[in-house]
Design an enzyme around this catalytic site. Structure first.
Site, PDB file in Angstrom:
ATOM      1  N   ARG A 127      -3.445  43.166  42.090  1.00  0.00           N
ATOM      2  CA  ARG A 127      -3.274  42.077  41.663  1.00  0.00           C
ATOM      3  C   ARG A 127      -2.048  41.850  42.154  1.00  0.00           C
ATOM      4  O   ARG A 127      -0.983  42.316  42.360  1.00  0.00           O
ATOM      5  CB  ARG A 127      -3.674  41.813  39.901  1.00  0.00           C
ATOM      6  N   ARG A 172      -0.934  49.781  28.716  1.00  0.00           N
ATOM      7  CA  ARG A 172      -1.303  48.602  28.721  1.00  0.00           C
ATOM      8  C   ARG A 172      -2.180  48.396  27.482  1.00  0.00           C
ATOM      9  O   ARG A 172      -2.556  48.290  27.153  1.00  0.00           O
ATOM     10  CB  ARG A 172      -1.032  47.760  29.233  1.00  0.00           C
TER      11      ARG A 172
HETATM   12  P1  AP5 Z   1      -6.759  38.757  36.048  1.00  0.00           P
HETATM   13  O1  AP5 Z   1      -7.437  36.838  35.481  1.00  0.00           O
HETATM   14  O2  AP5 Z   1      -4.710  37.906  36.410  1.00  0.00           O
HETATM   15  O3  AP5 Z   1      -6.354  39.316  34.370  1.00  0.00           O
HETATM   16  P2  AP5 Z   1      -6.084  39.115  32.845  1.00  0.00           P
HETATM   17  O4  AP5 Z   1      -7.182  39.185  32.270  1.00  0.00           O
HETATM   18  O5  AP5 Z   1      -5.610  37.990  32.593  1.00  0.00           O
HETATM   19  O6  AP5 Z   1      -5.011  40.395  33.205  1.00  0.00           O
HETATM   20  P3  AP5 Z   1      -3.174  40.256  32.495  1.00  0.00           P
HETATM   21  O7  AP5 Z   1      -2.228  41.664  32.904  1.00  0.00           O
HETATM   22  O8  AP5 Z   1      -2.484  39.288  32.553  1.00  0.00           O
HETATM   23  O9  AP5 Z   1      -3.730  40.398  30.812  1.00  0.00           O
HETATM   24  P4  AP5 Z   1      -2.062  41.069  30.282  1.00  0.00           P
HETATM   25  O10 AP5 Z   1      -2.744  41.207  29.154  1.00  0.00           O
HETATM   26  O11 AP5 Z   1      -1.888  42.721  29.980  1.00  0.00           O
HETATM   27  O12 AP5 Z   1      -1.696  40.289  30.581  1.00  0.00           O
HETATM   28  P5  AP5 Z   1      -0.040  39.274  29.710  1.00  0.00           P
HETATM   29  O13 AP5 Z   1       0.592  39.024  30.891  1.00  0.00           O
HETATM   30  O14 AP5 Z   1      -0.725  38.662  28.881  1.00  0.00           O
HETATM   31  O15 AP5 Z   1      -7.559  39.266  36.904  1.00  0.00           O
HETATM   32  C1  AP5 Z   1      -6.784  40.983  37.213  1.00  0.00           C
HETATM   33  C2  AP5 Z   1      -7.657  41.040  38.576  1.00  0.00           C
HETATM   34  O16 AP5 Z   1      -8.648  41.272  38.914  1.00  0.00           O
HETATM   35  C3  AP5 Z   1      -7.063  39.961  39.356  1.00  0.00           C
HETATM   36  O17 AP5 Z   1      -6.380  40.706  40.784  1.00  0.00           O
HETATM   37  C4  AP5 Z   1      -8.289  38.979  39.659  1.00  0.00           C
HETATM   38  O18 AP5 Z   1      -8.187  39.343  41.463  1.00  0.00           O
HETATM   39  C5  AP5 Z   1      -8.930  40.163  39.202  1.00  0.00           C
HETATM   40  N1  AP5 Z   1     -10.477  39.753  38.655  1.00  0.00           N
HETATM   41  C6  AP5 Z   1     -10.649  38.340  37.404  1.00  0.00           C
HETATM   42  N2  AP5 Z   1     -11.635  38.582  37.487  1.00  0.00           N
HETATM   43  C7  AP5 Z   1     -12.592  39.248  38.026  1.00  0.00           C
HETATM   44  C8  AP5 Z   1     -13.990  39.420  38.505  1.00  0.00           C
HETATM   45  N3  AP5 Z   1     -14.546  38.704  37.876  1.00  0.00           N
HETATM   46  N4  AP5 Z   1     -14.374  40.650  39.444  1.00  0.00           N
HETATM   47  C9  AP5 Z   1     -13.564  41.012  40.157  1.00  0.00           C
HETATM   48  N5  AP5 Z   1     -12.143  41.307  39.817  1.00  0.00           N
HETATM   49  C10 AP5 Z   1     -12.028  39.639  38.955  1.00  0.00           C
HETATM   50  O19 AP5 Z   1       0.748  39.636  29.366  1.00  0.00           O
HETATM   51  C11 AP5 Z   1       1.905  41.439  29.906  1.00  0.00           C
HETATM   52  C12 AP5 Z   1       2.663  41.693  29.023  1.00  0.00           C
HETATM   53  O20 AP5 Z   1       3.802  40.669  28.086  1.00  0.00           O
HETATM   54  C13 AP5 Z   1       2.139  42.646  27.770  1.00  0.00           C
HETATM   55  O21 AP5 Z   1       1.946  43.723  27.984  1.00  0.00           O
HETATM   56  C14 AP5 Z   1       3.297  42.279  26.929  1.00  0.00           C
HETATM   57  O22 AP5 Z   1       4.585  43.120  26.809  1.00  0.00           O
HETATM   58  C15 AP5 Z   1       3.958  40.725  26.931  1.00  0.00           C
HETATM   59  N6  AP5 Z   1       3.204  39.914  26.255  1.00  0.00           N
HETATM   60  C16 AP5 Z   1       2.481  39.165  26.702  1.00  0.00           C
HETATM   61  N7  AP5 Z   1       1.798  38.625  25.462  1.00  0.00           N
HETATM   62  C17 AP5 Z   1       2.700  38.902  24.234  1.00  0.00           C
HETATM   63  C18 AP5 Z   1       2.473  38.558  23.286  1.00  0.00           C
HETATM   64  N8  AP5 Z   1       1.519  37.680  22.526  1.00  0.00           N
HETATM   65  N9  AP5 Z   1       2.692  39.623  21.593  1.00  0.00           N
HETATM   66  C19 AP5 Z   1       3.487  40.500  23.201  1.00  0.00           C
HETATM   67  N10 AP5 Z   1       3.521  41.648  23.725  1.00  0.00           N
HETATM   68  C20 AP5 Z   1       2.875  39.893  24.685  1.00  0.00           C
END
Ligand code: AP5
Length: 215
Positions: A127, A172
């Site tokens: 990504r 994660r």
């Molecule tokens: P993308 O759309 O970016 O996926 P995503 O589900 O949004 O993945 P994230 O890694 O952002 O989710 P996350 O929940 O781990 O991260 P967050 O930022 O919330 O797609 C991923 C890739 O796949 C891209 O390259 C895209 O192009 C590709 N893709 C998408 N759809 C596709 C398809 N259909 N086919 C093929 N390819 C595809 O959290 C990060 C960190 O923040 C956490 O680890 C934690 O430390 C903290 N955090 C955030 N929220 C909280 C909370 N509520 N409580 C505690 N800690 C938190």
């Protein structure tokens, strides 16, 4: 048409951010991503950013009260047409949302992005994200332009998230597997859970989501 307040639920890399942007544009939702809010605090080097930086870089979850307070701050004044991405991450956060944030929890729908977890590592480590317009890329399936710039806005300000390394992704996914089932049960039991097959191509997932939300 009365739009539900939306929550997108699913593993890291399941496509929540990609679809949240498209759905928000299509229906007029305000997209609130707790991951983006936390990364913005880190970028701005705020006190909160300093506090959470180490936790995020290891792939662990930030404390519930910290994330809820940040979410509340940004939620103020938005109203019900909100799409939450990245929150809730455990059952405590799910109950906090209904108690402290939503004015009418009965109009909330949580959409589970269902797929086989084995494909996610490859998706995540490839990504890249445009820091200027937030467009999400993938070096394999959705590459940047040949000179490495964003196809949408032309920016060369492209980010590779620090937690998108092979080692951190494994943690994660482990954290996700340990915390996710009770969240699904919570929304299923209250009749607010919808599901989408998130393993399909991006456009197909989007079409299915539009149909689900429009019902
Ligand atoms: P993308 O759309 O970016 O996926 P995503 O589900 O949004 O993945 P994230 O890694 O952002 O989710 P996350 O929940 O781990 O991260 P967050 O930022 O919330 O797609 C991923 C890739 O796949 C891209 O390259 C895209 O192009 C590709 N893709 C998408 N759809 C596709 C398809 N259909 N086919 C093929 N390819 C595809 O959290 C990060 C960190 O923040 C956490 O680890 C934690 O430390 C903290 N955090 C955030 N929220 C909280 C909370 N509520 N409580 C505690 N800690 C938190």
């Amino acid at each position: 048409m009365q739009l539900p307040s939306l929550i997108v639920l699913g593993a890291p890399g399941s496509g929540k951010g990609t679809q949240a942007e498209k759905i928000s544009k299509h229906f007029g939702y305000t997209h609130l991503s707790t991951g983006d809010l936390l990364r913005s605090e880190i970028e701005k080097k705020t006190e909160l950013g300093e506090l959470v930086q180490g936790i995020i870089s290891k792939g662990d979850l930030v404390g519930d009260e910290i994330v809820l307070a940040l979410l509340k701050k940004h939620y103020a004044g938005i109203g019900d047409t909100v799409l939450l991405d990245g929150f809730p991450r455990n059952i405590q956060q799910a109950t906090m949302l209904d108690r402290d944030l939503f004015t009418d929890p009965s109009i909330v729908r949580a959409i589970y992005f269902k797929l086989d977890l084995s494909i996610l590592k490859e998706r995540i480590i490839n990504r890249r994200t445009c820091k200027d317009c937030n467009e999400i890329y993938n070096l394999i399936t959705k590459p940047l332009s040949s000179d490495g710039s964003c196809l949408k806005c032309g920016s060369k300000n492209i980010a590779h998230r620090k937690d998108d390394t092979s080692e951190v992704v494994e943690n994660r996914l482990k954290v996700f597997s340990e915390t996710f089932d009770p969240i699904l049960d919570y929304y299923r039991q209250s009749g607010r859970l919808l599901e989408v097959d998130a393993q399909q191509a991006v456009d197909k997932v989007f079409n299915d989501l539009v149909n689900l939300i429009s019902i």
